[in-house]
Motif scaffolding. Structure first.
Motif, PDB file in Angstrom:
ATOM      1  N   VAL A   4       1.818  20.820  11.406  1.00 18.51           N
ATOM      2  CA  VAL A   4       2.478  19.665  10.816  1.00 18.51           C
ATOM      3  C   VAL A   4       1.589  19.184   9.669  1.00 18.51           C
ATOM      4  O   VAL A   4       0.395  18.943   9.864  1.00 18.51           O
ATOM      5  CB  VAL A   4       2.698  18.533  11.838  1.00 18.51           C
ATOM      6  N   TYR A   5       2.181  19.075   8.498  1.00 19.73           N
ATOM      7  CA  TYR A   5       1.442  18.653   7.313  1.00 19.73           C
ATOM      8  C   TYR A   5       1.715  17.171   7.040  1.00 19.73           C
ATOM      9  O   TYR A   5       2.870  16.741   7.000  1.00 19.73           O
ATOM     10  CB  TYR A   5       1.856  19.503   6.116  1.00 19.73           C
ATOM     11  N   TYR A   6       0.641  16.437   6.837  1.00 16.14           N
ATOM     12  CA  TYR A   6       0.724  14.999   6.583  1.00 16.14           C
ATOM     13  C   TYR A   6       0.177  14.686   5.195  1.00 16.14           C
ATOM     14  O   TYR A   6      -0.892  15.197   4.818  1.00 16.14           O
ATOM     15  CB  TYR A   6      -0.098  14.229   7.608  1.00 16.14           C
ATOM     16  N   CYS A   7       0.887  13.840   4.478  1.00 14.69           N
ATOM     17  CA  CYS A   7       0.326  13.389   3.211  1.00 14.69           C
ATOM     18  C   CYS A   7      -0.433  12.080   3.430  1.00 14.69           C
ATOM     19  O   CYS A   7      -0.147  11.323   4.367  1.00 14.69           O
ATOM     20  CB  CYS A   7       1.386  13.232   2.135  1.00 14.69           C
ATOM     21  N   ASN A   8      -1.392  11.862   2.577  1.00 18.07           N
ATOM     22  CA  ASN A   8      -2.278  10.712   2.693  1.00 18.07           C
ATOM     23  C   ASN A   8      -2.491  10.096   1.322  1.00 18.07           C
ATOM     24  O   ASN A   8      -2.586  10.792   0.319  1.00 18.07           O
ATOM     25  CB  ASN A   8      -3.619  11.162   3.284  1.00 18.07           C
ATOM     26  N   ALA A   9      -2.553   8.770   1.313  1.00 19.10           N
ATOM     27  CA  ALA A   9      -2.896   8.046   0.087  1.00 19.10           C
ATOM     28  C   ALA A   9      -4.043   7.093   0.426  1.00 19.10           C
ATOM     29  O   ALA A   9      -3.940   6.304   1.366  1.00 19.10           O
ATOM     30  CB  ALA A   9      -1.701   7.269  -0.436  1.00 19.10           C
ATOM     31  N   ASP A  10      -5.115   7.218  -0.315  1.00 20.63           N
ATOM     32  CA  ASP A  10      -6.299   6.417  -0.026  1.00 20.63           C
ATOM     33  C   ASP A  10      -6.644   5.519  -1.215  1.00 20.63           C
ATOM     34  O   ASP A  10      -6.439   5.909  -2.363  1.00 20.63           O
ATOM     35  CB  ASP A  10      -7.480   7.338   0.293  1.00 20.63           C
ATOM     36  N   GLN A  11      -7.159   4.359  -0.923  1.00 22.65           N
ATOM     37  CA  GLN A  11      -7.499   3.351  -1.944  1.00 22.65           C
ATOM     38  C   GLN A  11      -6.276   3.055  -2.801  1.00 22.65           C
ATOM     39  O   GLN A  11      -6.256   3.312  -4.008  1.00 22.65           O
ATOM     40  CB  GLN A  11      -8.674   3.825  -2.771  1.00 22.65           C
ATOM     41  N   VAL A  12      -5.266   2.510  -2.118  1.00 14.16           N
ATOM     42  CA  VAL A  12      -4.017   2.149  -2.778  1.00 14.16           C
ATOM     43  C   VAL A  12      -4.083   0.689  -3.212  1.00 14.16           C
ATOM     44  O   VAL A  12      -4.345  -0.197  -2.391  1.00 14.16           O
ATOM     45  CB  VAL A  12      -2.817   2.353  -1.835  1.00 14.16           C
ATOM     46  N   THR A  13      -3.859   0.449  -4.482  1.00 12.91           N
ATOM     47  CA  THR A  13      -3.820  -0.915  -5.012  1.00 12.91           C
ATOM     48  C   THR A  13      -2.369  -1.296  -5.266  1.00 12.91           C
ATOM     49  O   THR A  13      -1.655  -0.568  -5.960  1.00 12.91           O
ATOM     50  CB  THR A  13      -4.637  -1.031  -6.308  1.00 12.91           C
ATOM     51  N   TYR A  14      -1.958  -2.424  -4.691  1.00 14.74           N
ATOM     52  CA  TYR A  14      -0.567  -2.836  -4.828  1.00 14.74           C
ATOM     53  C   TYR A  14      -0.483  -4.333  -5.120  1.00 14.74           C
ATOM     54  O   TYR A  14      -1.440  -5.085  -4.913  1.00 14.74           O
ATOM     55  CB  TYR A  14       0.239  -2.480  -3.580  1.00 14.74           C
ATOM     56  N   TYR A  15       0.674  -4.747  -5.606  1.00 11.58           N
ATOM     57  CA  TYR A  15       0.912  -6.151  -5.932  1.00 11.58           C
ATOM     58  C   TYR A  15       1.309  -6.910  -4.666  1.00 11.58           C
ATOM     59  O   TYR A  15       2.214  -6.508  -3.943  1.00 11.58           O
ATOM     60  CB  TYR A  15       2.042  -6.278  -6.963  1.00 11.58           C
ATOM     61  N   ASP A  16       0.632  -7.992  -4.406  1.00 10.74           N
ATOM     62  CA  ASP A  16       0.965  -8.876  -3.281  1.00 10.74           C
ATOM     63  C   ASP A  16       1.204 -10.269  -3.861  1.00 10.74           C
ATOM     64  O   ASP A  16       0.277 -11.067  -3.975  1.00 10.74           O
ATOM     65  CB  ASP A  16      -0.174  -8.885  -2.269  1.00 10.74           C
ATOM     66  N   VAL A  17       2.438 -10.527  -4.245  1.00  6.36           N
ATOM     67  CA  VAL A  17       2.854 -11.785  -4.882  1.00  6.36           C
ATOM     68  C   VAL A  17       2.100 -11.944  -6.205  1.00  6.36           C
ATOM     69  O   VAL A  17       2.488 -11.396  -7.216  1.00  6.36           O
ATOM     70  CB  VAL A  17       2.657 -12.993  -3.967  1.00  6.36           C
ATOM     71  N   THR A  18       0.983 -12.672  -6.202  1.00  7.66           N
ATOM     72  CA  THR A  18       0.300 -12.952  -7.464  1.00  7.66           C
ATOM     73  C   THR A  18      -1.045 -12.257  -7.582  1.00  7.66           C
ATOM     74  O   THR A  18      -1.820 -12.550  -8.483  1.00  7.66           O
ATOM     75  CB  THR A  18       0.075 -14.463  -7.621  1.00  7.66           C
ATOM     76  N   ARG A  19      -1.348 -11.368  -6.647  1.00  3.03           N
ATOM     77  CA  ARG A  19      -2.666 -10.727  -6.703  1.00  3.03           C
ATOM     78  C   ARG A  19      -2.548  -9.236  -6.397  1.00  3.03           C
ATOM     79  O   ARG A  19      -1.525  -8.773  -5.891  1.00  3.03           O
ATOM     80  CB  ARG A  19      -3.604 -11.390  -5.688  1.00  3.03           C
ATOM     81  N   LEU A  20      -3.604  -8.526  -6.707  1.00  7.06           N
ATOM     82  CA  LEU A  20      -3.689  -7.112  -6.384  1.00  7.06           C
ATOM     83  C   LEU A  20      -4.533  -6.939  -5.124  1.00  7.06           C
ATOM     84  O   LEU A  20      -5.581  -7.558  -4.987  1.00  7.06           O
ATOM     85  CB  LEU A  20      -4.325  -6.329  -7.532  1.00  7.06           C
ATOM     86  N   VAL A  21      -4.064  -6.067  -4.244  1.00  6.79           N
ATOM     87  CA  VAL A  21      -4.755  -5.788  -2.990  1.00  6.79           C
ATOM     88  C   VAL A  21      -5.006  -4.289  -2.912  1.00  6.79           C
ATOM     89  O   VAL A  21      -4.121  -3.497  -3.265  1.00  6.79           O
ATOM     90  CB  VAL A  21      -3.902  -6.233  -1.781  1.00  6.79           C
ATOM     91  N   THR A  22      -6.176  -3.897  -2.461  1.00  8.43           N
ATOM     92  CA  THR A  22      -6.498  -2.486  -2.275  1.00  8.43           C
ATOM     93  C   THR A  22      -6.733  -2.202  -0.802  1.00  8.43           C
ATOM     94  O   THR A  22      -7.550  -2.858  -0.159  1.00  8.43           O
ATOM     95  CB  THR A  22      -7.748  -2.084  -3.075  1.00  8.43           C
ATOM     96  N   GLU A  23      -6.010  -1.225  -0.282  1.00  7.74           N
ATOM     97  CA  GLU A  23      -6.157  -0.826   1.117  1.00  7.74           C
ATOM     98  C   GLU A  23      -6.284   0.688   1.195  1.00  7.74           C
ATOM     99  O   GLU A  23      -5.908   1.406   0.282  1.00  7.74           O
ATOM    100  CB  GLU A  23      -4.959  -1.316   1.947  1.00  7.74           C
ATOM    101  N   SER A  24      -6.822   1.132   2.317  1.00  7.25           N
ATOM    102  CA  SER A  24      -7.103   2.554   2.454  1.00  7.25           C
ATOM    103  C   SER A  24      -6.223   3.210   3.511  1.00  7.25           C
ATOM    104  O   SER A  24      -5.688   2.554   4.396  1.00  7.25           O
ATOM    105  CB  SER A  24      -8.572   2.760   2.839  1.00  7.25           C
ATOM    106  N   ASN A  25      -6.073   4.539   3.335  1.00  3.96           N
ATOM    107  CA  ASN A  25      -5.548   5.397   4.388  1.00  3.96           C
ATOM    108  C   ASN A  25      -4.116   5.115   4.828  1.00  3.96           C
ATOM    109  O   ASN A  25      -3.868   4.685   5.962  1.00  3.96           O
ATOM    110  CB  ASN A  25      -6.475   5.325   5.607  1.00  3.96           C
ATOM    111  N   TYR A  26      -3.214   5.401   3.939  1.00  6.60           N
ATOM    112  CA  TYR A  26      -1.804   5.408   4.305  1.00  6.60           C
ATOM    113  C   TYR A  26      -1.397   6.849   4.625  1.00  6.60           C
ATOM    114  O   TYR A  26      -1.815   7.786   3.955  1.00  6.60           O
ATOM    115  CB  TYR A  26      -0.935   4.900   3.150  1.00  6.60           C
ATOM    116  N   TRP A  27      -0.532   6.979   5.644  1.00  8.32           N
ATOM    117  CA  TRP A  27      -0.092   8.314   6.071  1.00  8.32           C
ATOM    118  C   TRP A  27       1.419   8.430   6.002  1.00  8.32           C
ATOM    119  O   TRP A  27       2.133   7.473   6.324  1.00  8.32           O
ATOM    120  CB  TRP A  27      -0.535   8.597   7.501  1.00  8.32           C
ATOM    121  N   GLY A  28       1.884   9.608   5.620  1.00  7.14           N
ATOM    122  CA  GLY A  28       3.300   9.923   5.706  1.00  7.14           C
ATOM    123  C   GLY A  28       3.656  10.356   7.109  1.00  7.14           C
ATOM    124  O   GLY A  28       2.796  10.462   7.997  1.00  7.14           O
TER     125      GLY A  28
END
Length: 124
Positions: free
Chosen positions: A91-115
């Protein structure tokens, strides 16, 4: 942020498959995207990663056979798998690390998202 992987399937040894993983959400940037794989009873292992600057890393077992690429504008990562072997079955999983996203009025960076994982089966 969500990751959606696709492209797995059943293929004969020596064949090819192309995996795709698209990240969605209010994404500003993703530093590293990659692919990992897991077989029953084993730990998840790295297959390949790519930074947003294009630096690539491969496991020794797939070097020369697999190619990772990404489209930063689409937040999408691809894995072209050639010369597949039965031992690539997983089983192959994709991963996204150090993701920066918009949270209302600020940018947030979080790690280790998995498909959700996509099955690749290589028959001999």
């Amino acid at each position: 942020v969500q990751l959606q992987a696709s492209g797995g399937g059943l293929v004969q040894a020596g064949g090819s498959l192309r995996l795709l993983c698209a990240a969605s959400g209010s994404i500003f940037s993703i530093n590293v995207m990659g692919w990992y794989r897991q077989t029953p009873g084993e730990e998840r292992e790295l297959v390949a990663t790519i930074t947003n600057g294009g630096r690539k890393k491969y496991s020794d077992s797939v070097k020369g056979r697999f190619t990772i690429s990404r489209d930063n504008a689409k937040n999408t990562v691809y894995l072209q798998m050639n010369a597949l072997k039965p031992e690539d079955t997983a089983v192959y999983y994709c991963n996204a690390d150090q993701v920066t996203y918009y949270d209302v009025t600020r940018l947030v960076t979080e790690s280790n998202y998995w498909g959700q994982g996509t099955q690749v089966t290589v028959s001999s």
